[in-house]
Design an enzyme around this catalytic site. Structure first.
Site, PDB file in Angstrom:
ATOM      1  CG  ASP A  23      -1.953   1.057   1.232  1.00 62.73           C
ATOM      2  OD1 ASP A  23      -2.402   1.448   0.139  1.00 62.73           O
ATOM      3  OD2 ASP A  23      -2.311   1.518   2.321  1.00 62.73           O
ATOM      4  CG  ASP A  66      -2.105   7.321   0.974  1.00 64.81           C
ATOM      5  OD1 ASP A  66      -1.133   8.052   0.733  1.00 64.81           O
ATOM      6  OD2 ASP A  66      -3.138   7.323   0.288  1.00 64.81           O
TER       7      ASP A  66
END
Length: 260
Positions: free
Chosen positions: A8, A10
């Site tokens: 991922d 963020d």
């Protein structure tokens, strides 16, 4: 075993407009070792080119080809379902560009799909048009189910919240392509030519990153540099393969990430 990495963005590599300490060293080690990796994001606003430029400004050098967004996953899904179709889009350039690249026509005249993505300028007029088109039979697709997104001033309404508005008005729920749908992981794996058995997913959320990785057959690493805490992990009936502080803890062991 040689590992491939999905991660991922963020909460794992970035926090708002800043890099998470150690993220640059972690990516540099992957690049130096020739380890395949792809960065995932549910945010559909930006194209991979725009995201690369944004990440370069904060010190992360990630090729366009190593960025996989929910907009790209949505476009690939639609291309597999109805090649050369048409869509009415509520979203920004990341989504419209992805759909144009698969040959879709963007139209408000009897489209095959209404496709809802992220935008910072949701228009009541556009949402009304989307509702009327869904009522007339357009299939309803949304890039991701995230109800809110972060900003420096607090939470912002995101795709899932606007999808709920359209669903309430039409009685039709969308099909969500992005995380936690494991379809997002599988499309990213195909993009990088990797197999789930040799791929590790790194995320900061149990309810999207970890469950999607687990359901796609990946080993999972949860980092505590984003939204999760040791206490919040215990609330879920499933667990990641391992919990670490941040990707900085992987520097020096990216080829053997489970070495204690």
């Amino acid at each position: 075993m040689a590992w491939n990495y999905l991660m991922d963005m963020d909460g794992v590599l970035t926090s708002e407009e800043h890099l998470i300490p150690g993220a640059d060293a972690f990516l540099a080690e992957l690049t130096s070792n020739g380890t395949p990796f792809t960065v995932l994001t549910n945010n559909s606003i930006r194209t991979p080119r725009d995201l690369r430029a944004r990440l370069l400004r904060i010190g992360l050098d990630i090729p366009e080809s190593a960025i996989w967004t929910s907009a790209l996953a949505t476009a690939r899904f639609l291309d597999s379902q109805r090649p050369g179709g048409s869509a009415y889009v509520v979203g920004e350039s990341g989504l419209t560009t992805a759909l144009h690249e698969i040959g879709y026509v963007i139209t408000d005249s009897d489209p095959d799909y209404v496709v809802l993505g992220e935008t910072r300028t949701y228009s009541f007029e556009a949402i009304t048009t989307a509702i009327r088109l869904v009522e007339r039979g357009a299939r309803f697709i949304a890039t991701n189910p995230d109800a809110t997104g972060p900003s420096t001033s607090g939470s912002l309404p995101a795709t899932g919240a606007v999808a709920a508005l359209i669903s309430r008005a039409t009685g039709r729920d969308p099909y969500y392509v992005g995380k936690p749908n494991p379809l997002m992981m599988r499309s990213a794996l195909r993009q990088m030519g990797a197999h789930s058995e040799h791929t590790l997913m790194i995320g900061d959320r149990m309810d999207t990153d970890v469950i999607a990785g687990m359901e796609a057959g990946l080993q999972t690493l949860l980092v505590l540099s984003g939204i999760s805490t040791p206490a919040s992990v215990e609330l879920y009936p499933y667990r990641p393969t391992e919990v670490i502080g941040s990707v900085a803890d992987l520097v020096g062991r990216t080829q053997d990430p489970f070495r204690s």
